[in-house]
Design a protein around this motif. Structure first.
Motif, PDB file in Angstrom:
ATOM      1  N   ARG A 299      22.734 -14.860  16.448  1.00  0.00           N
ATOM      2  CA  ARG A 299      23.161 -14.458  17.774  1.00  0.00           C
ATOM      3  C   ARG A 299      23.770 -13.056  17.660  1.00  0.00           C
ATOM      4  NH1 ARG A 299      25.568 -17.690  21.885  1.00  0.00           N
ATOM      5  NH2 ARG A 299      25.404 -19.447  20.467  1.00  0.00           N
ATOM      6  N   ILE A 300      23.381 -12.205  18.612  1.00  0.00           N
ATOM      7  CA  ILE A 300      23.892 -10.832  18.580  1.00  0.00           C
ATOM      8  C   ILE A 300      25.364 -10.829  18.986  1.00  0.00           C
ATOM      9  CG2 ILE A 300      23.687  -8.539  19.609  1.00  0.00           C
ATOM     10  CD1 ILE A 300      20.720  -9.060  19.950  1.00  0.00           C
ATOM     11  N   GLU A 301      26.217 -10.250  18.146  1.00  0.00           N
ATOM     12  CA  GLU A 301      27.649 -10.231  18.434  1.00  0.00           C
ATOM     13  C   GLU A 301      28.114  -8.872  18.941  1.00  0.00           C
ATOM     14  OE1 GLU A 301      30.126 -11.736  15.358  1.00  0.00           O
ATOM     15  OE2 GLU A 301      29.896 -13.705  16.315  1.00  0.00           O
ATOM     16  N   LEU A 302      27.397  -7.810  18.572  1.00  0.00           N
ATOM     17  CA  LEU A 302      27.849  -6.474  18.961  1.00  0.00           C
ATOM     18  C   LEU A 302      26.648  -5.544  18.967  1.00  0.00           C
ATOM     19  CD1 LEU A 302      30.387  -4.642  19.442  1.00  0.00           C
ATOM     20  CD2 LEU A 302      30.356  -4.190  17.005  1.00  0.00           C
ATOM     21  N   VAL A 303      26.597  -4.676  19.948  1.00  0.00           N
ATOM     22  CA  VAL A 303      25.537  -3.677  20.015  1.00  0.00           C
ATOM     23  C   VAL A 303      26.198  -2.308  20.001  1.00  0.00           C
ATOM     24  CG1 VAL A 303      23.609  -2.773  21.367  1.00  0.00           C
ATOM     25  CG2 VAL A 303      24.112  -5.230  21.394  1.00  0.00           C
ATOM     26  N   HIS A 310      19.959   2.374  17.452  1.00  0.00           N
ATOM     27  CA  HIS A 310      21.106   1.526  17.784  1.00  0.00           C
ATOM     28  C   HIS A 310      21.279   0.455  16.717  1.00  0.00           C
ATOM     29  CE1 HIS A 310      17.647  -0.569  19.578  1.00  0.00           C
ATOM     30  NE2 HIS A 310      18.304  -1.674  19.317  1.00  0.00           N
ATOM     31  N   LEU A 311      22.509  -0.041  16.629  1.00  0.00           N
ATOM     32  CA  LEU A 311      22.827  -1.047  15.619  1.00  0.00           C
ATOM     33  C   LEU A 311      23.109  -2.378  16.296  1.00  0.00           C
ATOM     34  CD1 LEU A 311      25.313   0.989  13.398  1.00  0.00           C
ATOM     35  CD2 LEU A 311      22.859   0.680  13.068  1.00  0.00           C
ATOM     36  N   LEU A 312      22.575  -3.441  15.700  1.00  0.00           N
ATOM     37  CA  LEU A 312      22.868  -4.793  16.182  1.00  0.00           C
ATOM     38  C   LEU A 312      23.593  -5.536  15.072  1.00  0.00           C
ATOM     39  CD1 LEU A 312      19.317  -5.668  17.596  1.00  0.00           C
ATOM     40  CD2 LEU A 312      21.274  -4.798  18.885  1.00  0.00           C
ATOM     41  N   TYR A 313      24.715  -6.179  15.423  1.00  0.00           N
ATOM     42  CA  TYR A 313      25.412  -7.026  14.457  1.00  0.00           C
ATOM     43  C   TYR A 313      25.080  -8.459  14.812  1.00  0.00           C
ATOM     44  CZ  TYR A 313      27.774  -2.774  13.255  1.00  0.00           C
ATOM     45  OH  TYR A 313      28.033  -1.488  12.856  1.00  0.00           O
ATOM     46  N   VAL A 314      24.331  -9.109  13.924  1.00  0.00           N
ATOM     47  CA  VAL A 314      23.810 -10.434  14.234  1.00  0.00           C
ATOM     48  C   VAL A 314      24.511 -11.480  13.379  1.00  0.00           C
ATOM     49  CG1 VAL A 314      21.738 -11.859  14.381  1.00  0.00           C
ATOM     50  CG2 VAL A 314      21.580  -9.384  14.725  1.00  0.00           C
ATOM     51  N   ASN A 315      25.088 -12.463  14.041  1.00  0.00           N
ATOM     52  CA  ASN A 315      25.723 -13.574  13.336  1.00  0.00           C
ATOM     53  C   ASN A 315      24.649 -14.592  12.978  1.00  0.00           C
ATOM     54  OD1 ASN A 315      27.174 -15.778  12.505  1.00  0.00           O
ATOM     55  ND2 ASN A 315      28.749 -15.567  14.083  1.00  0.00           N
ATOM     56  N   GLU A 333      20.929  -7.891  24.378  1.00  0.00           N
ATOM     57  CA  GLU A 333      22.298  -7.951  24.856  1.00  0.00           C
ATOM     58  C   GLU A 333      23.133  -8.823  23.942  1.00  0.00           C
ATOM     59  OE1 GLU A 333      22.206  -9.289  28.884  1.00  0.00           O
ATOM     60  OE2 GLU A 333      21.073  -7.482  29.442  1.00  0.00           O
ATOM     61  N   VAL A 334      24.417  -8.642  24.022  1.00  0.00           N
ATOM     62  CA  VAL A 334      25.332  -9.464  23.248  1.00  0.00           C
ATOM     63  C   VAL A 334      25.152 -10.920  23.667  1.00  0.00           C
ATOM     64  CG1 VAL A 334      27.768  -9.946  22.828  1.00  0.00           C
ATOM     65  CG2 VAL A 334      26.965  -7.579  22.962  1.00  0.00           C
ATOM     66  N   GLY A 335      25.127 -11.801  22.682  1.00  0.00           N
ATOM     67  CA  GLY A 335      24.998 -13.224  22.978  1.00  0.00           C
ATOM     68  C   GLY A 335      23.573 -13.728  22.895  1.00  0.00           C
ATOM     69  N   GLN A 336      22.618 -12.816  22.875  1.00  0.00           N
ATOM     70  CA  GLN A 336      21.211 -13.222  22.832  1.00  0.00           C
ATOM     71  C   GLN A 336      20.852 -13.759  21.442  1.00  0.00           C
ATOM     72  OE1 GLN A 336      19.073  -9.964  24.503  1.00  0.00           O
ATOM     73  NE2 GLN A 336      17.113 -11.016  24.331  1.00  0.00           N
ATOM     74  N   GLU A 337      19.995 -14.758  21.400  1.00  0.00           N
ATOM     75  CA  GLU A 337      19.506 -15.288  20.119  1.00  0.00           C
ATOM     76  C   GLU A 337      18.282 -14.486  19.703  1.00  0.00           C
ATOM     77  OE1 GLU A 337      20.401 -18.023  18.232  1.00  0.00           O
ATOM     78  OE2 GLU A 337      22.142 -18.584  19.455  1.00  0.00           O
ATOM     79  N   VAL A 338      18.234 -14.057  18.446  1.00  0.00           N
ATOM     80  CA  VAL A 338      17.069 -13.314  17.978  1.00  0.00           C
ATOM     81  C   VAL A 338      16.623 -13.858  16.629  1.00  0.00           C
ATOM     82  CG1 VAL A 338      17.477 -11.119  19.161  1.00  0.00           C
ATOM     83  CG2 VAL A 338      18.587 -11.587  16.964  1.00  0.00           C
ATOM     84  N   GLY A 339      15.340 -13.665  16.315  1.00  0.00           N
ATOM     85  CA  GLY A 339      14.831 -14.001  14.995  1.00  0.00           C
ATOM     86  C   GLY A 339      14.770 -12.740  14.158  1.00  0.00           C
ATOM     87  N   LEU A 340      15.077 -12.876  12.872  1.00  0.00           N
ATOM     88  CA  LEU A 340      15.053 -11.725  11.974  1.00  0.00           C
ATOM     89  C   LEU A 340      14.063 -12.010  10.861  1.00  0.00           C
ATOM     90  CD1 LEU A 340      18.898 -11.218  11.606  1.00  0.00           C
ATOM     91  CD2 LEU A 340      17.360 -10.037  13.163  1.00  0.00           C
ATOM     92  N   SER A 341      13.219 -11.022  10.562  1.00  0.00           N
ATOM     93  CA  SER A 341      12.322 -11.242   9.431  1.00  0.00           C
ATOM     94  C   SER A 341      12.639 -10.228   8.343  1.00  0.00           C
ATOM     95  CB  SER A 341      10.870 -11.120   9.887  1.00  0.00           C
ATOM     96  OG  SER A 341      10.633  -9.830  10.370  1.00  0.00           O
ATOM     97  N   LEU A 342      12.589 -10.715   7.100  1.00  0.00           N
ATOM     98  CA  LEU A 342      12.902  -9.883   5.950  1.00  0.00           C
ATOM     99  C   LEU A 342      11.629  -9.684   5.157  1.00  0.00           C
ATOM    100  CD1 LEU A 342      16.084 -11.867   4.825  1.00  0.00           C
ATOM    101  CD2 LEU A 342      15.942 -10.047   6.520  1.00  0.00           C
TER     102      LEU A 342
END
Ligand SMILES: Nc1ncnc2c1ncn2[C@@H]1O[C@H](COP(=O)(O)OP(=O)(O)OP(=O)(O)O)[C@@H](O)[C@H]1O
Ligand SMILES: [Mg+2]
Lengths: 378, 323
Positions: A299-303, A310-315, A333-342
Motif C-alpha cells: 500500500r502506498i504510504e507517501l508520494v 516521483h518517489l513512492l513509499y510502499v508498505n 495516490e496514498v492508500g492505493q494498493e499496488v503490485g511491485l515486480s522485481l
C-alpha cells in the motif's frame, strides 16, 4: 610524479582508534574522493596526508618519498579547508601571497602568481577586500586561490563546498573539475555530497568507521557495490533491502525466496551458498516496477513529487517499506494498493556477513530501465 | 534590527513626533528606567566624593578643622606672594612624584605586557598539567597587595632578606643591597614586585583573547610553511591587538593610581613617591586637605587625559588596520 600511497596507516587519539589500517594507492594526477558517514574518519585521513596530524603507525609516501616525518609545508601539498581558514586581518591579495613570502619567492614572481590565480578564479576585482567583506562563495575561491599559488603536487579539499548554496555548489564544482584538467595535479577531496563524489571522482573511496569499504570508479561502486554498506551508501534514494532465504543455488544464479513467498532469480555466483541460507536482496528504487500482478503487493504510504520523477513509499507488510522511483508525475495516490515486480537482472544479493555475491555478467550491468514487459517473474 | 522591523510592520501605531515613533520613545524611556539605579549609585559613590574633592581643592581646609575653611581660588595650585611662586604646580616634589608615577607605569606595564603575552602563549599551548598551571599562575594576583608587599619587604631586607643572601652565596654581589632604600634600586624594585604581582592578570586577559582566535588559520599557516615567529607577529599579534590594548589601558589606569605597593615597600621615600602617595602625605601627614585635594584633582585630570590620548591613538591605529 606525485602519487600518494598509504600503507597500513593507523591513527589513534589517545585510546580512541580512528583509522584502522588503511591501504590505498592514489595515482599521479588522479582525482580521488573520500565519502562516508559523519565521523568515519575522512577528515582525519586527509589531515594525516597533509601532515596536520601525526600518523600513529604505517607509512605514507608522496611522490615515492616517505613523508611520515616531513612538515606539511615540505610535502608539496596544499589544503582547502571547509571553514576557508582565511587570515581575517589580511586582504585577499595578502591571503594568497602570505605563504609565498615564506618560500623566498621574489616580489614580482609572487605578484604574477597571485594575479594569475585571481584571474583564473575571477576574483581580480576583490584583491583589496578583507575576507569578511566577501560572500561565502568568494571566500571559498580565495581559499582555492591560496592553494593554487603554491603550485602543489597534491591538492587536499575538506568539504570545500558544504557552506555554499546549491547553485554556487554546482558552479564551483565545475571550476574544481576544470582546475583538475588544467593542472593535472593529484587531488584528494572529502565530501558528504553524492553528486560531487560521482561527478568529480576518477575513483571513490568509501570509508566506514575508519576502514575502507570499497575503492572504485563511481559507476563501479554504483553498479557493483562490494557489500551492503556501499550499496546502501551510494545512490539516492537508498537501495531497497529485503531479507530473503536461498530457495535454490544453481549454475546461472540464485533463486531467492522473499518473506511473503514469491521468488526472484538473481544471476550471481552461487559459490559457497547453500539452499536455506539467509541472504539480503538489494534493488535500487529505479529498478522496482509497478505492475498488476507483481512479486510483491503493498500500500502506498507517501508520494513525493520531484518534477522529472516521483518517489513512492510502499508498505509491503511486516513494517517493511520499498521505495520506487517512477518517471514523470505520480499516477497513484496514498492508500492505493499496488503490485511491485522485481527483475532479478537488476538485483544484488548479499551474504549474511554483508559481502556481495559476485554478479555473473562481468561485462557490465544493464543500463536501461527494465521495461514492463521484461518483468516476468514467477 | 528587530526593532526596526517591528516599527516598519506597525505603521498604524506610529505617531511621528520629532522623527521618533511612540515605540522608540517607550524604548528610550525603558532604557532610562533600567540605567537609573546605576546612575544614582554612581553619583552617590563616585560623583559626590569627586565633586567634594574638587571643591576642597579650592579651599584652605585642614584635617583638624574640616568645617571651618575659606575659598581661596587657585592658590592651592599656583599662587604668587611677593614675586615668589607657591602651590602644587610649582612644587618640585609633586612633579617628582608625577614623574615617578609615569615612569613606573610605562616601565611596569610594558614589561607586564611582554611577559604576560609570553605566559599566555605558553598557557595556550596544550601540555599536560595546563589546567593546574593556569590556576597556579594566578596566585600572585590573588594575594592582597599589602600582604605581598610586606612579604617582598622581608625577602628584600638588606640584612635578613633571602634575596641578598642568595645573591651573596652565588657571588653575584659583594655586599648586601638596600633594595628599597637606595635611590638607584628603589623604583626598579617596586617595578619588579609589581611585575611579579600583575603579570598573571595580563596573561589571563591575553589568554582569553588567544582562545577566541580561530584554530584553522594556524593550520593554514602550517601548510603554507610560515615560521612560527612570523605567524606570531603577522597573524596572532594583529588579531589580539584590540584585546591587548584594552588590557594595557586597564593596567595603566591601575598603575597610575598606584599606592599600596609603594607605600608598604618604601613608605614616604621621595625617590619612589607616586602621585597617590604624595596626595596621602599632604592629606594625612600634613593635614593639608586643600592641597591634598588639589593633588587628587590633578591625578584625576592626568589619568583622564592619558586615557583619552591612549584611546584616540588606539582607535586611529585600529581603524587604520582593520578597515
Ligand atoms: N583530535 C581528536 N581527538 C579525539 N578524537 C578525534 C579527534 N579528531 C577526530 N576525532 C574522532 O575521530 C573520528 C573521525 O573524525 P573525522 O573528523 O575524521 O570525521 P569525518 O569523517 O571527517 O566526519 P564529518 O563528515 O562529520 O566531517 C570521530 O569519531 C572523531 O570524534
Ligand atoms: Mg570532516
Amino acid at each position: 610524479m606525485a602519487d600518494v600511497v598509504l600503507k597500513n596507516v593507523r591513527k589513534s587519539f589517545g585510546r580512541a582508534h580512528v583509522i584502522h589500517g588503511v591501504d590505498l594507492a592514489i595515482g599521479d594526477g588522479e582525482f580521488i574522493v573520500f565519502v562516508g558517514p559523519s565521523g568515519c574518519g575522512k577528515s582525519t585521513l586527509l589531515r594525516l596526508i597533509a601532515g596536520l596530524e601525526d600518523i600513529t603507525s604505517g607509512d605514507l609516501f608522496i611522490g615515492g618519498e616517505r613523508v611520515n616525518d616531513l612538515a606539511p609545508a615540505k610535502r608539496g601539498i596544499a589544503m582547502v579547508f571547509q571553514s576557508y581558514a582565511l587570515y581575517p586581518h589580511m586582504n585577499v591579495y595578502d591571503n594568497m601571497a602570505f605563504g609565498l613570502e615564506m618560500a623566498k619567492s621574489s616580489k614580482a614572481e609572487i605578484d604574477a602568481k597571485v594575479r594569475a590565480a585571481a584571474r583564473m578564479l575571477q576574483i581580480e576585482t576583490l584583491l583589496d577586500r578583507k575576507p569578511r567583506q566577501l560572500s561565502g562563495g568568494q571566500r571559498q575561491r580565495v581559499a582555492i586561490g591560496r592553494a593554487i599559488v603554491r603550485d602543489p603536487k597534491v591538492f587536499l579539499f575538506d568539504e570545500p563546498l558544504s557552506n555554499l548554496d546549491a547553485a554556487l555548489r554546482v558552479q564551483t564544482r565545475i571550476e574544481i573539475a576544470k582546475l583538475h584538467t588544467d593542472t593535472r595535479a593529484t587531488m584528494i577531496y572529502v565530501t558528504h555530497d553524492q553528486v560531487e563524489a560521482m561527478t568529480l571522482a576518477d575513483r571513490i573511496v568509501v570509508l566506514n568507521a575508519g576502514r575502507i569499504e570499497q575503492v572504485g570508479t563511481p559507476l563501479d561502486l554504483y553498479h557493483r557495490p562490494a557489500n551492503l554498506f556501499v550499496a546502501g551508501f551510494i545512490g539516492s534514494p537508498q537501495m531497497n533491502f529485503i531479507p530473503c532465504t536461498v530457495a535454490e543455488a544453481g549454475q546461472d544464479g540464485i533463486e531467492a525466496r522473499l518473506p511473503d513467498g514469491g521468488t526472484v532469480t538473481v544471476p550471481v555466483s552461487s559459490e559457497g551458498v547453500r539452499a536455506g541460507a539467509a541472504v539480503t536482496l538489494g534493488i535500487r528504487p529505479d529498478h522496482v516496477r509497478l505492475s498488476g500482478q507483481g512479486t510483491l503487493t503493498g500500500r502506498i504510504e507517501l508520494v513525493e513529487e520531484l518534477g522529472e520523477n516521483h518517489l513512492l513509499y510502499v508498505n509491503v507488510g511486516r513494517e517493511r517499506h520499498l521505495t520506487v522511483r517512477e518517471p514523470g508525475d505520480a499516477r497513484h495516490e496514498v492508500g492505493q494498493e499496488v503490485g511491485l515486480s522485481l527483475d532479478g537482472g537488476f538485483c544484488h544479493l548479499f551474504r549474511e556477513t554483508g559481502e556481495a555475491l559476485p554478479l555473473l555478467k562481468p561485462a557490465g550491468f544493464p543500463t536501461s530501465r527494465p521495461s514492463a514487459a521484461s518483468t516476468s517473474i514467477a | 534590527m528587530s526593532g526596526a522591523a517591528l516599527q516598519a510592520s506597525a505603521p498604524a501605531r506610529e505617531t511621528m513626533r520629532g522623527g521618533r515613533s511612540s515605540l522608540t520613545r517607550s524604548r528610550v524611556r525603558a532604557a532610562w528606567i533600567f540605567i537609573a539605579p546605576t546612575l544614582i549609585v554612581l553619583i552617590l559613590i563616585a560623583g559626590w566624593p569627586l565633586a567634594r574633592t574638587i571643591w576642597f581643592s579650592f579651599t584652605d581646609a585642614s584635617l583638624n578643622s574640616l568645617a571651618d575653611y575659606q575659598f581661596i581660588g587657585f592658590e592651592n595650585y599656583v599662587a604668587n606672594y611677593d614675586g615668589e611662586w607657591f602651590g602644587l604646580l610649582t612644587d618640585p616634589d609633586w612633579w617628582h612624584s608625577v614623574w615617578n608615577t609615569v615612569w613606573f607605569t610605562a616601565i611596569s606595564v610594558s614589561i607586564e605586557t611582554v611577559l604576560g603575552t609570553i605566559v599566555a602563549l605558553i598557557l595556550n599551548a596544550s601540555f599536560p598539567g595546563r589546567g593546574i598551571m593556569r590556576a597556579v599562575i594566578l596566585i600572585p594576583w590573588a594575594i592582597p597587595t599589602v600582604v605581598s608587599a610586606r612579604m617582598w619587604n622581608w625577602m628584600l631586607h638588606d640584612q635578613f632578606g633571602v634575596i641578598n643572601d642568595m645573591l651573596l652565596r652565588l657571588g653575584l654581589i659583594a655586599a648586601p643591597i638596600t633594595w628599597t632604600a637606595s635611590p638607584d634600586t628603589a623604583l626598579w624594585t617596586v617595578v619588579m614586585v609589581d611585575v611579579w604581582k600583575t603579570t598573571p592578570f595580563m596573561a589571563l586577559l591575553i589568554l582569553a583573547a588567544l582562545q577566541m582566535l580561530p584554530g584553522d588559520i594556524y593550520e593554514a599557516a602550517k601548510v603554507d610553511g610560515v615560521h612560527p615567529v612570523k605567524v606570531f607577529f603577522r597573524v596572532t599579534l594583529p588579531l589580539i591587538k584590540p584585546a591587548l590594548l584594552v588590557a594595557v589601558i586597564f593596567r595603566a589606569l591601575d598603575a597610575l593610581r598606584v599606592f599600596d605597593l609603594i607605600y608598604v615597600l618604601t613608605a614616604n621615600s621621595r625617590d619612589t613617591m607616586s602621585m597617590s602617595v604624595f596626595a596621602r602625605q599632604q592629606l594625612v601627614d600634613f593635614q593639608e586637605v586643600g592641597l591634598g585635594s588639589a593633588a587628587s584633582t590633578l591625578i584625576f585630570l592626568i589619568i583622564a587625559l592619558l586615557v583619552v590620548i591612549t584611546m584616540v591613538a588606539g582607535q586611529v591605529r585600529l581603524s587604520g588596520e582593520v578597515r
